[in-house]
Design a protein around this motif. Structure first.
Motif, PDB file in Angstrom:
ATOM      1  N   ARG A   5      58.140  44.036  51.130  1.00 51.77           N
ATOM      2  CA  ARG A   5      57.660  45.444  51.697  1.00 51.77           C
ATOM      3  C   ARG A   5      56.957  46.611  50.471  1.00 51.77           C
ATOM      4  O   ARG A   5      56.283  47.103  51.001  1.00 51.77           O
ATOM      5  N   VAL A 132      56.178  59.586  53.428  1.00 47.29           N
ATOM      6  CA  VAL A 132      56.776  58.948  54.702  1.00 47.29           C
ATOM      7  C   VAL A 132      57.341  59.808  55.852  1.00 47.29           C
ATOM      8  O   VAL A 132      58.467  60.195  55.600  1.00 47.29           O
ATOM      9  N   GLU A 134      57.270  58.772  59.478  1.00 47.47           N
ATOM     10  CA  GLU A 134      57.557  57.905  60.566  1.00 47.47           C
ATOM     11  C   GLU A 134      58.390  57.108  60.152  1.00 47.47           C
ATOM     12  O   GLU A 134      58.900  56.654  59.153  1.00 47.47           O
ATOM     13  N   THR A 136      60.538  53.761  59.380  1.00 44.84           N
ATOM     14  CA  THR A 136      60.072  52.270  58.954  1.00 44.84           C
ATOM     15  C   THR A 136      61.054  51.436  59.224  1.00 44.84           C
ATOM     16  O   THR A 136      60.738  50.022  59.260  1.00 44.84           O
ATOM     17  N   ILE A 146      64.220  56.199  58.350  1.00 46.14           N
ATOM     18  CA  ILE A 146      63.236  56.400  57.223  1.00 46.14           C
ATOM     19  C   ILE A 146      63.735  56.126  56.238  1.00 46.14           C
ATOM     20  O   ILE A 146      64.359  56.980  55.423  1.00 46.14           O
ATOM     21  N   ASP A 148      62.326  53.451  53.804  1.00 45.85           N
ATOM     22  CA  ASP A 148      61.471  53.092  53.160  1.00 45.85           C
ATOM     23  C   ASP A 148      60.423  54.056  52.364  1.00 45.85           C
ATOM     24  O   ASP A 148      59.502  54.718  53.316  1.00 45.85           O
ATOM     25  N   GLN A 161      49.257  58.790  55.230  1.00 45.07           N
ATOM     26  CA  GLN A 161      50.001  57.567  55.306  1.00 45.07           C
ATOM     27  C   GLN A 161      49.731  56.599  56.396  1.00 45.07           C
ATOM     28  O   GLN A 161      49.517  57.055  57.500  1.00 45.07           O
ATOM     29  N   ARG A 162      49.696  55.255  56.385  1.00 47.19           N
ATOM     30  CA  ARG A 162      49.644  54.374  57.445  1.00 47.19           C
ATOM     31  C   ARG A 162      50.775  53.205  57.473  1.00 47.19           C
ATOM     32  O   ARG A 162      51.347  53.223  56.386  1.00 47.19           O
ATOM     33  N   PHE A 163      51.115  52.677  58.718  1.00 51.02           N
ATOM     34  CA  PHE A 163      52.146  51.794  58.806  1.00 51.02           C
ATOM     35  C   PHE A 163      51.493  50.439  59.493  1.00 51.02           C
ATOM     36  O   PHE A 163      50.849  50.651  60.316  1.00 51.02           O
ATOM     37  N   LYS A 173      58.588  48.298  58.634  1.00 50.04           N
ATOM     38  CA  LYS A 173      57.385  48.356  58.943  1.00 50.04           C
ATOM     39  C   LYS A 173      56.880  48.202  57.224  1.00 50.04           C
ATOM     40  O   LYS A 173      57.543  48.794  56.370  1.00 50.04           O
ATOM     41  N   THR A 175      54.716  50.036  54.650  1.00 48.79           N
ATOM     42  CA  THR A 175      54.099  51.487  54.512  1.00 48.79           C
ATOM     43  C   THR A 175      53.181  51.482  53.369  1.00 48.79           C
ATOM     44  O   THR A 175      53.382  50.991  52.242  1.00 48.79           O
ATOM     45  N   THR A 177      49.899  53.708  51.369  1.00 49.82           N
ATOM     46  CA  THR A 177      49.276  55.192  50.984  1.00 49.82           C
ATOM     47  C   THR A 177      47.951  54.920  50.048  1.00 49.82           C
ATOM     48  O   THR A 177      47.964  53.646  49.444  1.00 49.82           O
TER      49      THR A 177
END
Length: 267
Positions: A5, A132, A134, A136, A146, A148, A161-163, A173, A175, A177
């Motif tokens: 991850r 972060v 959302e 994870t 949350i 991670d 940030q995206r997942f 998920k 993560t 950035t």
């Protein structure tokens, strides 16, 4: 086994591992371990004087981006019950290293949510913000967490940030950035080349032979021969100049360039 991850590729969108410098902290037993990738165009080195205990899974990396030094920490806390000890040991290392670094970025699976008191105290001590927001970890699908985290003291330097679910993973998920950096554009390179687009070797040889025959009765020395040869060559294969991008890649060609322009247009 590596903790997939947290494959970190120089804070930019995914880059091939073949173009990156790996920093590994393997574990003999099943699970765990740290693997960090930094793009090989970025000056980086492992910080060896951090004095983390052997049981703490974590690595400190020094990178230099746009003349700014960053201290990167990739860590994994396998047990929620040991989070106080884990953060304690990381804090001891940070207290020694933080004197040299203004920019901090700590990534990892800490098995601890940012709202918990021990993590909240840790964030406050070093003026860190968790990027972060959302869930994870979906080990319990009804109560995702949350754990991670991406922690930094320079929140405004990072984009949203995206997942991603489409990765080699378990119930976490990945993560992602992106750091907002800009590099000074290099000036184009001006190159000189001969244009052989309309070059015909037979016409060139015929004309060169004819000119040399006309001079054979005269005293033909090297300088005369060179002048005649270059005059003929410049006519059939003229010298031209063109500008190339400073970061032009050797694999780039006209067909690929057109395909990229079409892709951008469609997007």
């Amino acid at each position: 086994m590596w903790h997939w991850r947290w494959i970190f590729s120089s804070l930019f969108p995914t880059l091939s591992a073949l173009r990156s410098v790996p920093f590994r902290l393997d574990r003999d037993a099943e699970g765990g371990g740290i693997l960090i990738y930094v793009n090989n165009n970025i000056a980086c080195k492992e910080v060896l004087n951090c004095e983390l205990p052997e049981e703490i899974e974590g690595s400190f990396i020094d990178i230099n981006l746009c003349n700014k030094k960053w201290l990167i920490f990739g860590g994994y806390n396998p047990s929620k019950h040991r989070i106080n000890y884990f953060l304690n040991q990381v804090s001891k290392a940070l207290d020694k290293l933080i004197i040299t670094y203004d920019n901090l970025l700590l990534l990892g699976d800490y098995n601890c949510e940012p709202s918990e008191s021990c993590m909240n105290d840790f964030l406050g001590t070093y003026n860190l913000t968790n990027l972060v927001i959302e869930p994870t970890c979906f080990k319990n699908i009804n109560k995702p967490t949350i754990i991670d985290l991406i922690l930094t003291n320079k929140k405004l330097l990072f984009k949203t940030q995206r997942f991603s679910k489409q990765v080699l993973r378990d119930f976490h998920k990945m993560t992602i950035t992106v750091l907002k950096v800009s590099f000074q554009k290099q000036p184009p390179n001006l190159i000189t080349y001969r244009n052989y687009k309309n070059f015909n070797s037979e016409y060139f040889c015929d004309e060169l032979s004819l000119k040399l025959e006309n001079r054979v009765m005269v005293d033909l020395n090297y300088d005369s021969f060179k002048y005649i040869f270059m005059e003929c060559l410049n006519k059939h294969a003229p010298v031209k100049k063109k500008c190339l991008r400073a970061n032009n890649s050797p694999f780039m060609n006209k067909m690929l360039s057109k395909a990229i322009m079409k892709r951008s247009s469609l997007r």
